[in-house]
Design an enzyme around this catalytic site. Structure first.
Site, short mmCIF file in Angstrom:
data_model
loop_
_atom_site.label_atom_id
_atom_site.label_comp_id
_atom_site.label_asym_id
_atom_site.label_seq_id
_atom_site.Cartn_x
_atom_site.Cartn_y
_atom_site.Cartn_z
N ASN A 12 0.82 -1.09 -0.20
CA ASN A 12 0.02 0.05 0.20
C ASN A 12 0.92 1.38 -0.16
OD1 ASN A 12 -2.38 -1.62 0.33
ND2 ASN A 12 -2.21 -1.19 2.81
N GLY A 40 1.46 -1.39 3.78
CA GLY A 40 0.66 -2.53 3.47
C GLY A 40 1.54 -3.51 4.44
N GLY A 226 2.89 -6.86 26.09
CA GLY A 226 3.78 -7.81 25.33
C GLY A 226 3.04 -9.14 24.51
N ASP A 247 3.99 6.17 17.30
CA ASP A 247 3.03 5.71 16.47
C ASP A 247 3.16 3.94 16.47
OD1 ASP A 247 1.72 5.09 14.34
OD2 ASP A 247 3.09 5.83 12.73
N ASP A 253 3.43 -5.75 12.47
CA ASP A 253 4.06 -6.08 11.31
C ASP A 253 5.62 -6.60 11.60
OD1 ASP A 253 1.81 -5.98 9.66
OD2 ASP A 253 2.19 -3.95 9.16
N SER A 283 9.73 -0.28 17.25
CA SER A 283 9.22 0.38 16.11
C SER A 283 8.16 1.50 16.57
CB SER A 283 8.49 -0.50 15.16
OG SER A 283 7.60 -1.23 15.81
N LYS A 286 8.88 5.62 16.56
CA LYS A 286 9.18 6.20 15.30
C LYS A 286 7.59 6.36 14.51
CE LYS A 286 14.06 5.22 14.65
NZ LYS A 286 14.72 4.09 13.72
O1 RIB Z 1 -0.27 -2.71 9.64
C1 RIB Z 1 0.07 -1.38 9.23
C2 RIB Z 1 -0.56 -1.46 7.75
O2 RIB Z 1 -1.84 -1.44 7.52
C3 RIB Z 1 -0.48 -0.04 7.05
O3 RIB Z 1 0.88 0.00 6.61
C4 RIB Z 1 -1.40 0.16 6.18
O4 RIB Z 1 -0.90 0.08 4.84
C5 RIB Z 1 -2.38 -0.97 6.38
O5 RIB Z 1 -2.58 -1.85 5.94
#
Ligand code: RIB
Length: 303
Positions: A12, A40, A226, A247, A253, A283, A286
């Site tokens: 994305n 994404g 956690g 953030d 991810d 992560s 930032k």
């Molecule tokens: O998990 C975060 C992601 O979810 C973002 O980067 C956004 O694109 C959404 O898909």
């Protein structure tokens, strides 16, 4: 050993608005800041795994546009193999509108675009690398039919499937038996199991739901608290370090990408979960998903 990791999922462009609060229905608010960033869940997880030392190939679909090219550039910079990132010449690349409030919480609306067109024939085209994967990492920002086909196709192989059920989508019972490791957050877990997680006991009950359906291992991410792990042999909770949150977008991810890397390095489950928590904790300090995704050296110097 650096085992082959295949990430299959979305790409994305993230339109990120930093606001004081989220707008109420009918309200217009001004953003304090705005950024356009590659994102994404699939692309974020591929980049996270690669930066943390994984040997990563990514399977995805983009539109024939600048947004898609921008994402490919980021993936290449992070040394992710993009030979199987397909381009659709009609659809636009996926886009997500992300609002970040002052607490670092986010609210996301995603338009899948080309992600929805990653098809079973694309999966067939990529099957040579899928068949050879040690670890396959999947999320749900692509078509569920493609995900189902993928689970069926790779089922006979030796690959370990890490399944991140985000965004939430109900799963057919047969799908669970194909999953080596499922990684829901608290709300995804509640939607899938019907069990509200309020403490470690309820997390354990939710994990049992997945284990009884045939999943081999369960990690439930608990945000700032956690993560909880359970399989047939052991269960434990690992808390996260307290840090200043800027953030949280993409923290899940990074967690999943890190899990894939650590799993490929034959660490034990405690080490695997600790590594993933350490990476995702960095992560959240930032802005952005890929912009905040740490390199291996940062984990070592933070622990
Ligand atoms: O998990 C975060 C992601 O979810 C973002 O980067 C956004 O694109 C959404 O898909």
């Amino acid at each position: 050993m650096n085992k082959k990791i295949i990430v299959i999922g979305s790409t994305n462009l993230d339109l990120v608005f930093q606001t004081e609060n989220f707008p109420k229905p009918g309200e217009t608010i001004k953003s304090k800041d705005f950024s356009m960033l590659s994102g994404g869940k699939g692309s974020n997880q591929a980049i996270a795994a690669s930066r943390l030392g994984g040997n990563v190939s990514f399977i995805s679909k983009i539109g024939n546009d600048d947004f898609g090219q921008r994402s490919i550039k980021e993936l290449n910079l992070s040394k992710v193999n993009c030979d199987y990132v397909f381009t659709d010449h009609e659809a636009v690349s996926g886009v997500a509108v992300i609002l970040i409030n002052e607490k670092g919480e986010n609210s996301i609306v995603m338009a899948p675009g080309a992600n929805n067109l990653l098809s079973v024939s694309d999966i067939d085209n990529a099957s040579p690398i899928i068949k050879n994967a040690a670890i396959i990492l999947i999320q749900l920002e692509i078509s569920i039919d493609t995900v189902k086909y993928l689970l069926k196709t790779v089922a006979s192989s030796e690959s370990k499937i890490i399944f991140n059920p985000a965004p939430m989508h109900l799963l057919d019972d047969w799908m669970y038996a194909k999953i080596y490791l499922i990684t829901p957050n608290e709300s995804e877990s509640e939607s899938l199991t019907g069990i509200k997680i309020t403490d470690i006991e309820t997390a354990s009950q939710a994990a049992d739901y997945f284990l009884n359906k045939g999943v081999k291992n369960v990690v439930i991410t608990l945000g700032a608290k956690g993560a909880f792990f359970k399989n047939k042999d052991e269960e434990f909770h690992i808390p996260a370090k307290k840090v200043k949150v800027v953030d949280t977008t993409g923290a899940g991810d990074v967690f999943n990408g890190a899990l894939a890397v650590a799993l490929g390095e034959s660490k034990n489950w405690r080490e695997i979960i600790k590594f993933a928590i350490a990476a995702s904790t960095i992560s959240v300090g930032k802005l952005g998903a890929q912009t905040a995704s740490p390199y291996r050296s940062e984990i070592i110097s933070n622990n």
